[in-house]
Every structure is written in C-alpha cells, then in structure tokens.
Motif scaffolding. Sequence first.
Motif, PDB file in Angstrom:
ATOM      1  N   LEU A  85       0.625  -1.161  -0.017  1.00  0.00           N
ATOM      2  CA  LEU A  85       0.020  -0.008  -0.165  1.00  0.00           C
ATOM      3  C   LEU A  85       0.863   1.411  -0.017  1.00  0.00           C
ATOM      4  O   LEU A  85       1.395   1.582   1.134  1.00  0.00           O
ATOM      5  N   ILE A  86       1.118   1.695  -1.230  1.00  0.00           N
ATOM      6  CA  ILE A  86       2.116   3.113  -1.424  1.00  0.00           C
ATOM      7  C   ILE A  86       1.104   4.167  -0.850  1.00  0.00           C
ATOM      8  O   ILE A  86      -0.045   4.602  -1.455  1.00  0.00           O
ATOM      9  N   ALA A  87       1.657   4.975   0.081  1.00  0.00           N
ATOM     10  CA  ALA A  87       0.443   6.081   0.652  1.00  0.00           C
ATOM     11  C   ALA A  87       0.164   7.002  -0.345  1.00  0.00           C
ATOM     12  O   ALA A  87      -1.195   7.128  -0.389  1.00  0.00           O
ATOM     13  N   ILE A 240       6.458   6.056   0.813  1.00  0.00           N
ATOM     14  CA  ILE A 240       6.207   5.364   2.129  1.00  0.00           C
ATOM     15  C   ILE A 240       5.000   4.192   1.531  1.00  0.00           C
ATOM     16  O   ILE A 240       4.021   4.270   0.955  1.00  0.00           O
ATOM     17  N   ALA A 241       5.823   2.857   2.041  1.00  0.00           N
ATOM     18  CA  ALA A 241       4.652   1.735   1.703  1.00  0.00           C
ATOM     19  C   ALA A 241       4.451   1.164   2.856  1.00  0.00           C
ATOM     20  O   ALA A 241       5.658   0.603   3.927  1.00  0.00           O
ATOM     21  N   ASN A 242       3.076   0.946   3.219  1.00  0.00           N
ATOM     22  CA  ASN A 242       2.871   0.221   4.449  1.00  0.00           C
ATOM     23  C   ASN A 242       3.327   0.905   5.776  1.00  0.00           C
ATOM     24  O   ASN A 242       4.063   0.225   6.679  1.00  0.00           O
ATOM     25  N   GLY A 243       3.629   2.309   5.624  1.00  0.00           N
ATOM     26  CA  GLY A 243       4.137   2.928   6.744  1.00  0.00           C
ATOM     27  C   GLY A 243       5.757   2.934   6.906  1.00  0.00           C
ATOM     28  O   GLY A 243       6.219   3.481   7.895  1.00  0.00           O
ATOM     29  N   GLN A 244       6.395   2.349   5.950  1.00  0.00           N
ATOM     30  CA  GLN A 244       7.830   2.409   5.987  1.00  0.00           C
ATOM     31  C   GLN A 244       8.439   2.930   4.947  1.00  0.00           C
ATOM     32  O   GLN A 244       7.728   2.783   3.779  1.00  0.00           O
ATOM     33  N   PRO A 245       9.562   3.278   4.780  1.00  0.00           N
ATOM     34  CA  PRO A 245      10.494   3.718   3.638  1.00  0.00           C
ATOM     35  C   PRO A 245      10.447   2.516   2.687  1.00  0.00           C
ATOM     36  O   PRO A 245      10.776   1.651   2.843  1.00  0.00           O
ATOM     37  N   ALA A 246      10.366   2.930   1.514  1.00  0.00           N
ATOM     38  CA  ALA A 246      10.587   1.998   0.417  1.00  0.00           C
ATOM     39  C   ALA A 246      10.972   2.805  -1.008  1.00  0.00           C
ATOM     40  O   ALA A 246      11.294   4.179  -0.929  1.00  0.00           O
ATOM     41  N   LEU A 247      11.405   2.278  -1.840  1.00  0.00           N
ATOM     42  CA  LEU A 247      11.897   2.864  -3.112  1.00  0.00           C
ATOM     43  C   LEU A 247      11.119   2.447  -4.355  1.00  0.00           C
ATOM     44  O   LEU A 247      10.833   1.247  -4.642  1.00  0.00           O
ATOM     45  N   LEU A 248      10.328   3.274  -5.098  1.00  0.00           N
ATOM     46  CA  LEU A 248       9.561   3.139  -6.134  1.00  0.00           C
ATOM     47  C   LEU A 248      10.460   3.248  -7.473  1.00  0.00           C
ATOM     48  O   LEU A 248      10.994   4.361  -7.698  1.00  0.00           O
ATOM     49  N   LEU A 249      10.579   2.333  -8.335  1.00  0.00           N
ATOM     50  CA  LEU A 249      11.584   2.355  -9.432  1.00  0.00           C
ATOM     51  C   LEU A 249      10.444   2.423 -10.560  1.00  0.00           C
ATOM     52  O   LEU A 249       9.369   1.590 -10.935  1.00  0.00           O
ATOM     53  N   GLY A 288      -0.469   4.752 -12.989  1.00  0.00           N
ATOM     54  CA  GLY A 288       0.942   4.185 -12.499  1.00  0.00           C
ATOM     55  C   GLY A 288       1.496   5.640 -12.104  1.00  0.00           C
ATOM     56  O   GLY A 288       2.788   5.556 -11.796  1.00  0.00           O
ATOM     57  N   ASP A 289       0.890   6.568 -11.850  1.00  0.00           N
ATOM     58  CA  ASP A 289       1.562   7.744 -11.321  1.00  0.00           C
ATOM     59  C   ASP A 289       1.794   7.759  -9.900  1.00  0.00           C
ATOM     60  O   ASP A 289       1.027   7.233  -9.027  1.00  0.00           O
ATOM     61  N   VAL A 290       2.896   8.431  -9.607  1.00  0.00           N
ATOM     62  CA  VAL A 290       3.269   8.524  -8.066  1.00  0.00           C
ATOM     63  C   VAL A 290       3.693   9.739  -7.542  1.00  0.00           C
ATOM     64  O   VAL A 290       3.902  10.658  -8.317  1.00  0.00           O
ATOM     65  N   ARG A 291       3.711   9.955  -6.374  1.00  0.00           N
ATOM     66  CA  ARG A 291       4.294  10.847  -5.519  1.00  0.00           C
ATOM     67  C   ARG A 291       5.452  10.600  -4.551  1.00  0.00           C
ATOM     68  O   ARG A 291       5.216   9.248  -4.093  1.00  0.00           O
ATOM     69  N   SER A 292       6.414  11.275  -4.717  1.00  0.00           N
ATOM     70  CA  SER A 292       7.793  11.002  -3.785  1.00  0.00           C
ATOM     71  C   SER A 292       7.129  11.429  -2.397  1.00  0.00           C
ATOM     72  O   SER A 292       6.320  12.126  -2.328  1.00  0.00           O
ATOM     73  N   THR A 293       8.045  10.980  -1.428  1.00  0.00           N
ATOM     74  CA  THR A 293       7.868  11.437  -0.239  1.00  0.00           C
ATOM     75  C   THR A 293       8.051  12.861   0.154  1.00  0.00           C
ATOM     76  O   THR A 293       7.350  13.381   1.126  1.00  0.00           O
TER      77      THR A 293
END
Length: 299
Positions: A85-87, A240-249, A288-293
């Motif tokens: 779950l990507i915030a 942020i994925a499931n409440g923790q830092p992650a990297l989306l490529l 598939g669009d995203v927002r960074s932290t």
Amino acid sequence: MTATDTFEAQRPALTALCYRMLGERAAAEDAVQDTWLRWAAADHAAIRTPAAWLRTTATRIAIDALRRAKTRRDSYVGPWLPEPLIADTTPEDHFARAQECELALLWVMDTLGPTERAAFILREAFDAPYPEIAATLNRSEAACRQLVSRAHRRVAQAGPDLTQPSDRRAAQLSGFLAAIASDDLEAAKAFLAPDAIALSDGGSKARAARRPLVGVDEIVAVSRSVTLKHAGVLNIHPVIANGQPALLLTENGNNHSLLSAALDANGLIRWLYTMRNPDKLMRDGGRGDVRSTSGARRP
C-alpha cells in the motif's frame, strides 16, 4: 445513528483487519463488502456490540477467503508476496489504518495458518478480548491464548527486527541500491546480514526470481545483473509503503518495481522485498503515477 452510519464508522478497522488477513487490497475490499451485506440483513436490535459483531463477521469471511486463496497461491508463478500500500497512491481513507501493517510482518504472517493468523491479528492489532476471539474462532479461550502465543514465537523467529527505526531502514536500502548501481559489490555486501533473504514477486506478468535468494553473494549477484540490464532507464522515487520507507522504481513514467527492506538486530538488511507484479503496483485506474515522499509528482 443509522445502520449504515454504524458500518461506515467501522469500515477503516474492518478494511485493516481484512487486509492483514489477506494481504491484497481487492480481496480485503471484497471481504468488507460481504460483511456489509450480512450486516444489512442482520437484526440490529439483537446485536449488543456492533463493532464486535462486525469484527467477528469480517474475520470469519476473511478466514474462508484465505482458505480458498491457498490453491491459487500454491500455483502462483514464483513467490507470492503481499500487495504493498503506497501512501500517495492509496488515497481512500478506509485504507489509512491498513497501511500501518508493514510488508515484512505481512510476509511473516503468511506462514501462519488462517485461524492462527486471525487470533494473532485480533489480539495484537485490535486488542480484542479473548472471549471475543474464542467466540469468533469457535475455540476455547485457552486454545486461543495458545494460538496467539504460538504465532508470537513464529513471528519472532522469522528473522526481521521490526523495531528498527524508519530512518535506518531508508538509509540501508538506499545505500545498498547505490552500491549496486556503482558496481561496488563489496560495499553492497556490507549492507546485508549474513543470512539475508530476498524475495521477488512478478507473478506471470513480470520477470522476477522464481525462488527466494538466500545469502549475501546470491542477492548481490542477482541485484547487479538486474541493475546492469536497466542501467540509465529506471528512475528512483522514495515513497512510503505500508508505513515504512521504500523505493519505487519507474520506467518511462510507469511503475517498474517497489523495493522495501527489514533489518536484523544489528541494523543490516535481513529481508529484501521486490514487487514486480504490475497488478499489485498499478493504482488510480492503472495510471501508475506516483508521488515521492517530498510530495513532488513524478512523470
């Protein structure tokens, strides 16, 4: 308060419960919808504690769904991993609480049987009293205490230290990826625990390792091969994925993969998670669009 209002007030908790049980957003939504249908048909005047009734009903539906999913997951191509779950790409309010359950814990809980998993989640995540758990699972209170105790031991023995701070996780994950990208393999190995394990979920729709990668040398070798293949093509976004830092490529504006990590007691990467299955990455209508932290929209 109407019956609908009562249900909607409980929807976030029910969604979190079903997501923790099933590890998939759509499956959790289906279970919550089935709970609503049973609630709508129930004699509300005879229900003394609506929240407990709804939690019990949702748990039983999720247990049945988890048992039905076993056949599908057993025939899954490669490792089956929980859906992240990507915030910023999971905007629904009723999924906010679901995001509190981190991916490493979901993965560990997948080793538990449906009843054991339900007892553990009800007690640890929702602080349900043992009489309620016993009634939900049709077990004695003593049996439910044993289920929770056994689940605790299995989760604790699984390896990742879920108490490590978020900033440490972010630094280790970014450092590992940077070392791989610069082809400094010895530096990359220094970020990994000796007994590290890496799992990739591509399903049948994306290339991914068909089995868990075990140990420093294997993880680094495969990571290097993948990185060389996509050199200069992938963009990295901290999320942020499931409440923790992650990297989306991302590649050409589309989600390519999500990397997350859990550390051991020494702060080294013990568990490395890579989601490649596009069905578990595409949200918001598949754009598939995203927002960074930092909040800046990426192309």
